[in-house]
Design a protein around this motif. Structure first.
Motif, short mmCIF file in Angstrom:
data_model
loop_
_atom_site.label_atom_id
_atom_site.label_comp_id
_atom_site.label_asym_id
_atom_site.label_seq_id
_atom_site.Cartn_x
_atom_site.Cartn_y
_atom_site.Cartn_z
N GLY A 128 -110.96 -56.23 -47.02
CA GLY A 128 -111.42 -55.35 -48.08
C GLY A 128 -112.38 -54.30 -47.54
N PRO A 129 -113.08 -53.64 -48.49
CA PRO A 129 -113.99 -52.57 -48.06
C PRO A 129 -115.07 -53.09 -47.12
CG PRO A 129 -113.74 -52.62 -50.46
CD PRO A 129 -113.04 -53.82 -49.93
N PHE A 130 -115.43 -54.35 -47.31
CA PHE A 130 -116.47 -54.93 -46.45
C PHE A 130 -116.09 -54.83 -44.99
CE2 PHE A 130 -117.45 -59.01 -44.25
CZ PHE A 130 -118.80 -58.78 -44.03
N ALA A 131 -114.82 -55.12 -44.77
CA ALA A 131 -114.38 -55.15 -43.39
C ALA A 131 -114.07 -53.75 -42.85
CB ALA A 131 -113.16 -56.04 -43.28
N SER A 132 -114.01 -52.76 -43.76
CA SER A 132 -113.72 -51.40 -43.32
C SER A 132 -114.88 -50.86 -42.50
CB SER A 132 -113.46 -50.51 -44.55
OG SER A 132 -114.67 -50.36 -45.24
N PRO A 133 -114.60 -49.89 -41.68
CA PRO A 133 -115.68 -49.37 -40.82
C PRO A 133 -116.85 -48.85 -41.64
CG PRO A 133 -113.56 -48.53 -40.12
CD PRO A 133 -113.30 -49.25 -41.39
N ALA A 134 -116.57 -48.27 -42.75
CA ALA A 134 -117.68 -47.74 -43.56
C ALA A 134 -118.40 -48.87 -44.28
CB ALA A 134 -117.15 -46.73 -44.58
N GLY A 135 -117.62 -49.90 -44.49
CA GLY A 135 -118.22 -51.04 -45.18
C GLY A 135 -118.26 -50.86 -46.69
N ASN A 166 -124.56 -64.20 -41.52
CA ASN A 166 -125.83 -63.71 -41.00
C ASN A 166 -125.83 -62.19 -41.04
OD1 ASN A 166 -125.14 -66.34 -39.74
ND2 ASN A 166 -127.23 -66.15 -39.01
N ILE A 167 -127.05 -61.72 -41.36
CA ILE A 167 -127.23 -60.27 -41.24
C ILE A 167 -127.66 -60.02 -39.81
CG2 ILE A 167 -128.54 -58.27 -42.04
CD1 ILE A 167 -128.82 -59.76 -44.75
N THR A 168 -126.86 -59.35 -39.07
CA THR A 168 -127.17 -59.19 -37.64
C THR A 168 -127.91 -57.90 -37.35
OG1 THR A 168 -124.99 -58.30 -37.35
CG2 THR A 168 -125.26 -60.62 -36.86
N SER A 169 -127.84 -56.95 -38.27
CA SER A 169 -128.55 -55.69 -38.01
C SER A 169 -130.03 -55.88 -38.22
CB SER A 169 -128.00 -54.59 -38.92
OG SER A 169 -128.11 -55.03 -40.26
N ALA A 170 -130.79 -55.01 -37.57
CA ALA A 170 -132.25 -55.12 -37.67
C ALA A 170 -132.70 -54.63 -39.04
CB ALA A 170 -132.90 -54.30 -36.58
N GLN A 171 -133.73 -55.28 -39.60
CA GLN A 171 -134.27 -54.88 -40.92
C GLN A 171 -135.76 -54.64 -40.77
OE1 GLN A 171 -132.66 -56.94 -44.43
NE2 GLN A 171 -131.97 -58.52 -43.02
N ARG A 206 -125.28 -55.18 -41.39
CA ARG A 206 -124.11 -55.69 -40.67
C ARG A 206 -124.11 -57.20 -40.84
NH1 ARG A 206 -120.64 -53.26 -37.74
NH2 ARG A 206 -121.79 -51.30 -37.79
N ILE A 207 -122.94 -57.67 -41.30
CA ILE A 207 -122.86 -59.09 -41.63
C ILE A 207 -121.90 -59.75 -40.66
CG2 ILE A 207 -122.35 -60.78 -43.46
CD1 ILE A 207 -124.39 -58.88 -44.50
N LYS A 218 -116.68 -59.50 -38.74
CA LYS A 218 -117.85 -58.70 -39.04
C LYS A 218 -117.52 -57.78 -40.19
CE LYS A 218 -119.89 -58.51 -34.47
NZ LYS A 218 -119.91 -57.67 -33.26
N GLY A 219 -118.54 -57.41 -40.87
CA GLY A 219 -118.35 -56.44 -41.93
C GLY A 219 -119.65 -55.72 -42.19
N MET A 220 -119.57 -54.80 -43.09
CA MET A 220 -120.76 -53.99 -43.36
C MET A 220 -120.97 -53.91 -44.85
SD MET A 220 -123.03 -51.91 -42.01
CE MET A 220 -122.61 -50.78 -40.71
N LEU A 221 -122.25 -54.14 -45.24
CA LEU A 221 -122.64 -53.93 -46.62
C LEU A 221 -123.76 -52.90 -46.59
CD1 LEU A 221 -122.86 -57.58 -48.07
CD2 LEU A 221 -121.13 -55.86 -48.58
N THR A 222 -123.66 -51.90 -47.41
CA THR A 222 -124.73 -50.92 -47.47
C THR A 222 -125.31 -50.93 -48.88
OG1 THR A 222 -123.62 -49.56 -45.83
CG2 THR A 222 -125.31 -48.49 -47.17
N VAL A 223 -126.62 -51.21 -48.95
CA VAL A 223 -127.29 -51.27 -50.25
C VAL A 223 -127.89 -49.90 -50.49
CG1 VAL A 223 -129.10 -52.36 -51.62
CG2 VAL A 223 -127.76 -53.72 -50.02
N LYS A 224 -127.45 -49.26 -51.55
CA LYS A 224 -128.01 -47.95 -51.88
C LYS A 224 -128.93 -48.13 -53.08
CE LYS A 224 -125.55 -44.18 -50.12
NZ LYS A 224 -124.99 -42.86 -50.44
N VAL A 225 -130.15 -47.64 -52.92
CA VAL A 225 -131.14 -47.82 -53.98
C VAL A 225 -131.08 -46.60 -54.87
CG1 VAL A 225 -133.54 -48.25 -54.52
CG2 VAL A 225 -132.53 -49.20 -52.45
N LEU A 226 -130.94 -46.89 -56.17
CA LEU A 226 -130.87 -45.80 -57.14
C LEU A 226 -132.24 -45.61 -57.78
CD1 LEU A 226 -127.56 -46.81 -58.93
CD2 LEU A 226 -127.86 -45.10 -57.11
N PRO A 227 -132.60 -44.36 -58.03
CA PRO A 227 -133.86 -44.16 -58.73
C PRO A 227 -133.75 -44.71 -60.15
CG PRO A 227 -132.68 -42.11 -58.52
CD PRO A 227 -131.91 -43.12 -57.72
N ALA A 228 -134.93 -45.15 -60.72
CA ALA A 228 -134.94 -45.71 -62.07
C ALA A 228 -134.42 -44.66 -63.02
CB ALA A 228 -136.36 -46.10 -62.45
N PRO A 229 -133.53 -45.10 -63.83
CA PRO A 229 -132.96 -44.11 -64.75
C PRO A 229 -134.02 -43.63 -65.73
CG PRO A 229 -132.28 -46.31 -65.37
CD PRO A 229 -133.07 -46.46 -64.12
#
Ligand SMILES: *[C@@H]1O[C@H](CO)[C@@H](O)[C@H](O)[C@H]1NC(C)=O
Ligand SMILES: *[C@@H]1O[C@H](CO)[C@@H](O)[C@H](O)[C@H]1NC(C)=O
Ligand SMILES: *[C@@H]1O[C@H](CO)[C@@H](O)[C@H](O)[C@H]1NC(C)=O
Ligand SMILES: *[C@@H]1O[C@H](CO)[C@@H](O)[C@H](O)[C@H]1NC(C)=O
Length: 779
Positions: A128-135, A166-171, A206-207, A218-229
């Protein structure tokens, strides 16, 4: 190699297939990027051939453009491979149709290649999208609850198998507010710090999904933070303050908050948890959840609540309302006091100012409120004996018990008032029992009693009156101090009685000490006090001897001139045993015919003037009896009678001198002593005993004599030869002699000296005299 051996066959097939039927191949979904799907062989001379992938249905990038290499002269090999992004998933797409086109010069041929993806149950892959390069992209409002669940990563086949994620990317901060976390179930959690203020950042994660058997993806999840509506939820006012009474029962409505917005829910966001208030999620009614007892929970006085209203479906669309709840104190409880009852027992001697009890009270409504204390007396009313000074019950005045009815129980109460509205009071009963104390010693005043020496036993001499300042006053007992005494005091009445005989001559004065002991004047019944006083008893002398006159008998001859008074003689009497008793009374009691004699004190006077003519011519004789008695307070009086025989010889006028011839009693003449005791004589016990004993001895002697006589008589009867008369006189003589000797004195008195008669020669009358025997008592 197998492939190359198949080439001629394939080439022949290709030529025919390219012109006719589509190709179809099966491939396992576990095949990864770079896998060769199909190889084609082409003859093309003189031209540069091309092999193109015109399109894929459904569209995907999983397939690379086919490659074409010259293998030999005029022979080319075409290859269809999986691209680097190929993630085959039989469950998602199990059939691809690849449209291929081959060109060689003017020769163009096209046909589909069907790729059938085969399911591989042991194959788990990042798909799925997780496994896609863009994640995969996850959109999260910045108001998301810290630590909230953001996303669940579901991978095909993961339902049966467990993977480690595991989240392998640095946080690292500062870019990351805190680390995201993912667990084995694929739950992605927001950082515990929350994401507020992080908009519009994107956090790539990166998961690594690790399965057993060294399999991983491996896959990628990107959390995008939305401003409070920009919220469409709002309160009419930002803050409100409300005051409620503290006596609201739990569950009472405090206020209903209301926000503008649709499909709203309410919650208290501060404080969390909220111990005193809750809010109805839908209606927004704030209610109490516990008693608002200010005394127990002082911080319940003011509570600042933050209420959030938010849309049910878009929780981040919210508004916050500040509600301040003030709790007003309500006077609900009367003061509570310790002890709740004051009971005490104190001795009457307790000094003024003594503290009896300290009352400790507090107001449950407000521990710091001042309390007012009032002492009220019930019994005795208006008493001033106790006072209250700053919660301390004290003795105000003396609690003396020594006035009748003064030893009370003091019943009072302490009224404790608070200063609330309405005022509440508590009454603390007070009972103070005063116990008597034996404070004072009894006392009596020294007294003097007089008693006649002849007073009989049990004669009451008088009463001793003891006093005691303690109450009850007459709780006294009287004792005589020292050993046995002639006197006895009544233990209760204090009356002093005579116990034994008195003798003035032996002891004129007694001093006895009366001991007083009090009782029943103390709480402790064994507490006694004593006192004493001296009682003097004066024995009054009572004459116990008759007077004697010297001489007791006078005979005298008076030569008296006519009509003259003259002193005849002096009667001289005294009491030899009590010479101090000199006063005696004299009176003529007999023989004074025509009252010729009278007594001037002890002097016998002759008064001739009373005689008128005819004067006696011849001498006449008077036998005067003079009664001499003791004088004094005592009755009876002991007396004696003296006798004076006066021979009166008329004197011729020529005779000048008056003479008296006194003939004293001759020694041979014993004068008659007449003693008169006028009252009953009561002998003392010892005398009776002595007389009785003497009588008994006499009787014994007589009896003995009689027996002897009778024995002698019997003997004489038996011995008839002996003359009886000879014995009798002999024995009689001896006995008579002794009897005679016993009787001698009285018989001689009577027979020899006086026959009991006096003869008045002048009047010719006889006087018979009493011959009392009372004097013999004193012989
Ligand atoms: C391609 O060329 C080879 C030799 O030149 C020949 O043997 C073969 O038959 C040719 N194949 C086709 C399809 O023409
Ligand atoms: C992944 O995380 C687990 C704990 O969840 C840990 O035990 C494991 O070592 C980690 N693996 C890697 C490759 O970091
Ligand atoms: C205490 O006693 C005094 C007199 O000794 C009196 O004047 C006063 O009223 C008393 N106080 C109380 C509270 O009874
Ligand atoms: C003598 O007796 C007469 C008559 O009783 C009397 O009046 C007179 O006073 C007496 N004389 C004296 C001295 O007592």
């Amino acid at each position: 190699m197998v492939l190359f051996r198949l080439l001629p066959l394939l080439s022949a097939l290709l030529i025919s297939v390219l012109h006719s039927l589509p190709w179809s191949i099966d491939i396992s979904e576990s095949q990864g990027p770079g896998t060769v799907l199909q190889i084609f062989s082409f003859n093309c001379s003189f031209y540069m051939p091309t092999l193109e992938l015109l399109g894929v249905r459904p569209p995907t990038s999983f397939f690379n453009n086919p490659s074409l290499h010259r293998k030999d002269k005029g022979v080319y090999l075409g290859k269809v491979t999986l691209s680097s992004s190929a993630r085959l998933d039989a469950l998602a797409v199990n059939r691809y149709e690849l449209q291929l086109q081959y060109k060689c010069g003017n020769f163009v041929t096209a046909g589909p290649l069907f790729v059938h993806v085969q399911r591989d149950p042991g194959w788990i892959q990042c798909a799925g999208p997780f496994a896609s390069p863009a994640g995969e992209f996850i959109y999260v409002p910045e108001t998301v609850t810290p630590g909230a669940l953001l996303y669940t990563l579901l991978l095909p086949g993961l339902g049966v198998q467990r993977a480690q994620m595991n989240i392998t990317s640095a946080q690292d901060p500062p870019f990351f507010p805190g680390p995201f976390s993912i667990d084995d179930q694929g739950f992605l959690w927001a950082p515990s710090q929350g994401l507020s203020g992080q908009a519009p950042k994107a956090f790539p994660l990166r998961i690594l999904v690790s399965l057993g058997k060294g399999q991983s993806c491996k896959g990628m999840l990107t959390v995008k933070v939305l401003p409070a509506p920009t919220s469409q939820v709002s309160f009419l006012q930002k803050a409100q303050s409300i005051t409620i009474p503290e006596d609201l029962v739990p569950g009472s409505k405090v206020i209903q908050v209301q926000a503008k917005g649709s499909n709203l829910l309410y919650e208290i966001i501060s404080p969390v948890p909220s111990p005193l208030y809750s809010i109805g999620q839908v209606a927004g009614v704030v209610r109490t959840t516990a008693p608002l007892d200010l005394a127990r929970a002082q911080d319940a006085g003011v509570t600042k609540l933050q209420v959030k209203a938010f849309e049910r479906l878009r929780p981040w669309a919210s508004a916050v309302f500040d509600l301040t709840v003030n709790v007003r104190a309500v006077n609900q409880w009367p003061p509570r006091c310790h002890p709740a009852l004051l009971v005490t027992q104190i001795p009457e001697t307790v000094p003024v100012g003594t503290a009896l009890h300290t009352l400790t009270c507090f107001d449950p409504d407000s521990a710091s409120n001042p309390l007012d204390y009032q002492l009220q007396f019930h019994n005795p009313p208006d008493s001033t004996s106790l006072r209250l000074r700053d919660r301390v019950l004290e003795v105000n005045t003396t609690l003396d018990c020594d006035t009748p009815g003064a030893c009370f129980q003091h019943a009072a109460s302490i009224l404790v008032l608070d200063d609330g509205q309405p005022q509440m009071t508590t009454e603390v009963p007070v009972l103070v029992m005063v116990t008597p104390i034996n404070e004072f010693s009894p006392a009596c005043v020294p007294r003097t009693f007089r008693v006649r020496e002849d007073a009989g036993p049990h004669t009451l001499l008088g009463s001793i009156v003891g006093t005691d300042m303690d109450y009850p006053r007459n709780s006294l007992e009287y004792y005589i101090s020292g050993g046995p005494s002639t006197f006895a005091v009544d233990r209760l009445s204090g009356e002093l009685h005579l116990l034994g005989p008195l003798d003035y001559e032996r002891q004129k004065l007694y001093r006895i000490i009366i001991l007083l002991i009090d009782y029943n004047q103390d709480w402790d019944l064994n507490s006694h006090r004593s006192g004493s006083c001296t009682v003097t008893i004066e024995v009054e002398d009572v004459n116990d001897h008759a007077p004697e006159c010297e001489p007791p008998f006078q005979e005298l001859t008076i030569y008296t001139p006519l009509g003259r008074s003259m002193e005849v003689t002096k009667v001289s009497c005294w009491i030899p045993q009590e010479p101090q008793r000199s006063t005696l009374s004299y009176s003529i009691v007999g023989g004074n015919s025509q009252n010729r004699f009278r007594l001037q004190g002890t002097v016998l006077m002759y008064n001739d003037s009373v005689l008128g003519p005819p004067w006696p011519e011849q001498p006449c004789t008077y036998e005067l009896l003079i009664h001499v008695a003791d004088v004094g307070p005592s009755i009876p009086h002991l007396s004696t009678t003296a006798t004076i025989i006066a021979h009166l010889v008329p004197w011729k006028a020529s005779t000048v001198a008056t003479s008296t011839h006194r003939s004293t009693v001759s020694s041979t003449m014993t004068p008659l002593i007449v003693t008169d005791v006028e009252t009953f004589w009561k002998p003392e016990p010892w005398f009776v005993v002595v007389v009785t004993a003497t009588g008994a001895v006499l009787l014994l002697a007589l009896g003995w004599l009689l027996t002897r006589i009778l024995q002698g008589f019997a003997q004489s009867l038996q011995a008839s030869s002996k003359p009886a008369r000879a014995l009798l006189p002999n024995s009689n003589q001896g006995n008579e002699g002794s009897i005679k000797r016993l009787m001698e004195a009285p018989r001689m008195e009577i027979s020899q000296h006086f026959d009991g008669r006096a003869h008045d020669v002048c009047t010719g009358r006889d006087y018979l005299f009493n011959t009392g025997t009372g004097a013999r008592r004193w012989l």
